[in-house]
Design a protein around this motif. Structure first.
Motif, mmCIF file in Angstrom:
data_model
loop_
_atom_site.group_PDB
_atom_site.id
_atom_site.type_symbol
_atom_site.label_atom_id
_atom_site.label_comp_id
_atom_site.label_asym_id
_atom_site.label_seq_id
_atom_site.Cartn_x
_atom_site.Cartn_y
_atom_site.Cartn_z
ATOM 1 N N PHE A 30 34.912 94.818 1.346
ATOM 2 C CA PHE A 30 33.949 95.142 0.090
ATOM 3 C C PHE A 30 33.099 94.060 -0.480
ATOM 4 C CE2 PHE A 30 36.911 98.816 -0.140
ATOM 5 C CZ PHE A 30 36.034 99.723 0.357
ATOM 6 N N GLU A 31 33.581 92.797 0.133
ATOM 7 C CA GLU A 31 32.761 91.603 -0.578
ATOM 8 C C GLU A 31 31.699 91.241 0.265
ATOM 9 O OE1 GLU A 31 36.177 89.681 -3.404
ATOM 10 O OE2 GLU A 31 36.609 89.443 -1.198
ATOM 11 N N GLN A 36 28.073 94.117 6.367
ATOM 12 C CA GLN A 36 27.561 93.475 7.239
ATOM 13 C C GLN A 36 28.596 92.101 7.409
ATOM 14 O OE1 GLN A 36 23.640 92.031 6.911
ATOM 15 N NE2 GLN A 36 23.170 93.677 5.619
ATOM 16 N N LYS A 37 28.997 91.837 8.675
ATOM 17 C CA LYS A 37 29.687 90.575 8.871
ATOM 18 C C LYS A 37 29.035 89.176 8.396
ATOM 19 C CE LYS A 37 33.919 90.775 9.920
ATOM 20 N NZ LYS A 37 34.733 91.563 10.512
ATOM 21 N N HIS A 38 29.669 88.547 7.894
ATOM 22 C CA HIS A 38 29.364 87.101 7.776
ATOM 23 C C HIS A 38 28.226 86.790 6.393
ATOM 24 C CE1 HIS A 38 31.564 86.627 11.210
ATOM 25 N NE2 HIS A 38 30.491 87.055 12.247
ATOM 26 N N VAL A 39 27.632 88.043 5.915
ATOM 27 C CA VAL A 39 26.965 87.767 4.944
ATOM 28 C C VAL A 39 27.423 88.079 3.634
ATOM 29 C CG1 VAL A 39 24.556 88.419 4.097
ATOM 30 C CG2 VAL A 39 24.897 88.555 6.458
ATOM 31 N N SER A 40 27.722 87.433 2.797
ATOM 32 C CA SER A 40 28.520 87.750 1.549
ATOM 33 C C SER A 40 27.815 88.220 0.418
ATOM 34 C CB SER A 40 29.501 86.329 0.963
ATOM 35 O OG SER A 40 28.230 85.500 0.663
ATOM 36 N N GLY A 41 28.487 89.199 0.026
ATOM 37 C CA GLY A 41 27.851 90.205 -1.271
ATOM 38 C C GLY A 41 28.366 89.876 -2.510
#
Lengths: 345, 397
Positions: A30-31, A36-41
């Motif tokens: 959830f972060e 998407q993998k590797h893109v931090s939210g």
């Protein structure tokens, strides 16, 4: 008092921790941005046990009260409704992040009023999750740990309530308190210790119709009038009903046990409809499963039960909780974040 | 009394060297006459005491005189007095440890402990503690330090062992724990007393107090048989000239007895001013639910204050049982229609009683052995045993 650090961080996750966790790829599903993998939210500070070798946190590693409030709201509004992952994953994430909020309440030495505001939604969330995940396998959800935390949060809240003069609370705050006090009673149904608390409460709470109903249920339970407990639980609102329903397996077992004595006979039968009406099962097949487990015989036409004292298996452990239809109907009709955050009761 | 401080101190010295525990105890008691003597109110008595008394009694006396000083102030400073009384206890502990193989000093310990508890109570009442019960809990810790010394004294002979002082302390501790609602802390104390070889050698008054509290504890744990046994012992042995104590015991003994099937006699309830139970017993006997609910409601505050509200509410199923027995006696048959029960229940005030609930209530009574028989659902009938269908409650386990 200078012994306590006061948080200044306005982000849900302090910059230091965010940097570290992004670098080490320690982000929860959830972060990530849109999964998407590797893109931090949006990151949220995670729980980490306080230990002797840890440095005292700096103010910028701790969040402000408003920020903690935002954090709870974010978790119980945006994340709790996220359906991309099964609910047990959602639960794990929220459980951990709320735990870190709880840790900061202690570390920053919040007063009773501040604590209650943050604690109440946590209690609601734990109650809801305890019910929602009750059929989950033990690998996915541990009811023991959930209950432990729930009990701890409840007791903490009660202690805080005792510190605040009820005359100084506004109407919504009192409504919330009544709901939490009721949850405590239902969660501890059958404990005289918990019931003693009822007698110490202010009339504003004691005379409230919801709390009075809960008190009646507890009293009926202690008297042994299970009929009224079954009925009472079914008339409770949403989350409270869910917590009450966790006691149904024990109550049903009690009922079958009574009936195995009272209707014990070689020839006589008891109609399935009658027992079904009492035990709050949605369908007779659920009842049949209970009967099979406790060794109560079923007639061939499946219309009657054959109770016998000697048949009943006394020494079996109580059956696991399950989701109940009447609870699910109630929960379906609410907007979850609104209830969890106690915006409306 | 005593006139000067020196007079007083030399009397203490005499009692100390004579090993006269009772007299020494009276000299440090806050109930004794000497506390009226203003010459004894000394803020720092160390020098005067040091000249006349040796260790360890000197420390006890210093602390005691300071307590007197703070109680003599205008207004009285209970918090400071309490503080020095706990210091006094610490010195008593030292004394107990030093006086090996002798127990004449036990009365001194009793007195100091009693005064500490009462001072702590006063402080609580005046709202001096930040959390209610905090001061009393601290006081209990102090008492525990004495208890530990006594309980560990297993080398002395039976007549000189300090273990004889255990029960007195346990009673004091019970009083605190019941007041601050920490009943679970009683358990290890009960175990210590029950496993003690002196169980029946302790003085009778202490044993009465002890039984009173363990009886109440058993009551809260729903162990009514034991509660009956303990409380009955206490009531029987408590002398007539302590009517207040007898009344206290009765408040718990009566509902326990009622639950076990014994109804109280009116003149006894009258004598001890607990007629509330008489009304309750009347309703119970009649099987009159409305009256029963009404009595509980009218005396709600009394029942809650005594902590027996839940207990008396539990009598409800006995009210049902008595009502059903009446129906049986009227009907004169062994096959009783459940509708008759439902009607009877509605008649005595359970207006929303359904036939389903009636079934459940009867089922419960059968399960508990309060009715002998079985229900036939298809005929909607309760078939009762030909012999003794409603066995006396005192025979039902």
């Amino acid at each position: 008092m200078s012994g306590f650090v006061k948080g200044v961080c306005e982000d849900l996750c302090p910059a230091n921790e965010a940097k570290l966790r992004i670098k080490e790829k320690l982000l929860h599903y959830f972060e990530y941005k849109n999964g998407q993998k590797h893109v931090s939210g949006k990151l949220v500070k995670c729980f980490s046990r306080s230990a002797a070798d840890k440095k005292i946190p700096r103010p910028q590693d701790m969040r402000t009260e408003a920020c903690l409030q935002r954090c709870v709201e974010y978790l119980l509004k945006d994340i709790v409704l996220d359906t991309r992952k099964p609910f047990n994953i959602v639960y794990d994430f929220i459980f951990d992040r709320l735990r870190s909020v709880r840790q900061e309440i202690v570390m920053q030495d919040y007063n009773a009023g501040q604590t209650i505001k943050l604690m109440e939604p946590m209690i609601m969330f734990l109650c809801y999750s305890r019910y929602r995940l009750c059929e989950e396998a033990i690998d996915n959800f541990d009811p023991k740990i959930c209950e432990q935390h729930l009990q701890e949060c409840l007791k903490r809240a009660l202690v805080c309530y005792d510190e605040i003069d009820i005359k100084k609370m506004n109407l919504l705050e009192i409504r919330r308190r009544i709901f939490v006090e009721s949850l405590y009673q239902m969660f501890n149904l059958g404990s005289p210790e918990a019931m003693k608390r009822c007698f110490t409460l202010d009339d504003d709470i004691k005379l409230d119709p919801l709390f009075a109903l809960v008190f009646k249920i507890c009293l009926s339970y202690s008297q042994g009038n299970y009929y009224r407990v079954f009925n009472g639980i079914q008339s409770l609102p949403h989350i409270l009903c869910a917590i009450g329903s966790l006691k149904l397996p024990i109550l049903r077992r009690k009922l079958y046990q009574l009936f195995s004595h009272a209707y014990s006979s070689k020839q006589l039968l008891v109609p399935v409809d009658f027992v079904l009406r009492l035990c709050a099962h949605a369908s007779k097949y659920e009842l049949f499963e209970d009967c099979k487990y406790y060794n109560i015989k079923l007639s061939e036409d499946q219309q009657s039960l054959h109770f016998q004292k000697s048949d009943f298996k006394n020494d079996l452990p109580v059956l696991k909780c399950k989701q109940e239809k009447f609870v699910n109907v109630k929960i379906k009709n609410i907007y979850l974040p609104e209830i969890l955050l106690l915006k409306r009761i | 009394m005593f006139g000067t401080l020196n007079n007083y101190l030399s009397s203490v010295h005499r009692a100390w060297t004579n090993g006269d525990g009772d007299t020494l105890a009276s000299y440090i008691s806050l109930k004794d006459k000497h506390i009226m003597n203003r010459n004894l109110y000394v803020e720092s008595p160390e020098n005067a005491v040091g000249r006349l008394l040796e260790s360890p009694i000197d420390e006890i006396l210093c602390a005691h005189l300071k307590v007197l000083y703070y109680l003599g102030l205008e207004p009285r400073d209970f918090m400071q007095a309490y503080k020095y009384q706990s210091q006094c206890i610490q010195s008593v502990v030292k004394m107990l440890q030093q006086l090996k193989e002798e127990n004449w000093c036990l009365p001194v310990m009793y007195t100091a402990c009693l005064d500490l508890r009462i001072l702590a109570q006063r402080c609580e009442e005046m709202g001096n503690s930040s959390k209610p019960g905090e001061i009393l809990e601290k006081a209990a810790d102090c008492l525990m330090s004495c208890f530990r010394v006594c309980a560990a004294d297993n080398r002395s002979s039976d007549s000189e062992t300090k273990r004889l002082g255990m029960l007195n302390l346990v009673c004091q501790l019970f009083k605190v724990y019941f007041r601050i609602n920490k009943l679970h802390l009683c358990k290890p104390l009960i175990r210590a007393i029950d496993s003690s070889a002196f169980k029946d050698m302790f003085p009778l008054p202490e044993r009465i107090t002890y039984k009173y509290f363990v009886g109440r504890k058993a009551m809260f744990d729903s162990d009514y048989k034991s509660a009956d046994e303990f409380l009955s012992f206490a009531f029987k042995h408590c002398p007539k000239n302590f009517p207040r104590n007898k009344r206290l015991i009765l408040i718990y003994l009566v509902p326990v007895k009622m639950l076990l099937g014994f109804l109280p006699k009116k003149h006894i309830l009258e004598r001890y001013d607990v007629l509330q139970f008489h009304e309750l017993a009347e309703a119970l006997k009649e099987g009159n639910v409305r009256k029963f609910d009404d009595v509980i409601q009218r005396h709600e505050i009394f029942f809650i204050k005594c902590g027996i509200y839940l207990l008396v509410e539990k009598l409800k199923f006995i009210v049902y049982r008595n009502l059903f027995k009446k129906v049986y006696l009227i009907k004169q048959t062994h096959q009783l229609d459940l509708n008759a029960f439902a009607t009877a229940l509605q008649f005595v005030g359970e207006t929303d009683m359904t036939i389903d609930e009636t079934h459940c209530i009867v089922a419960n009574l059968i399960f508990e052995g309060k009715i002998k028989g079985y229900i036939s659902h298809s005929h909607n009938k309760l078939v009762v045993s030909k012999q003794n269908p409603f066995p006396p409650l005192n025979t039902v386990s």
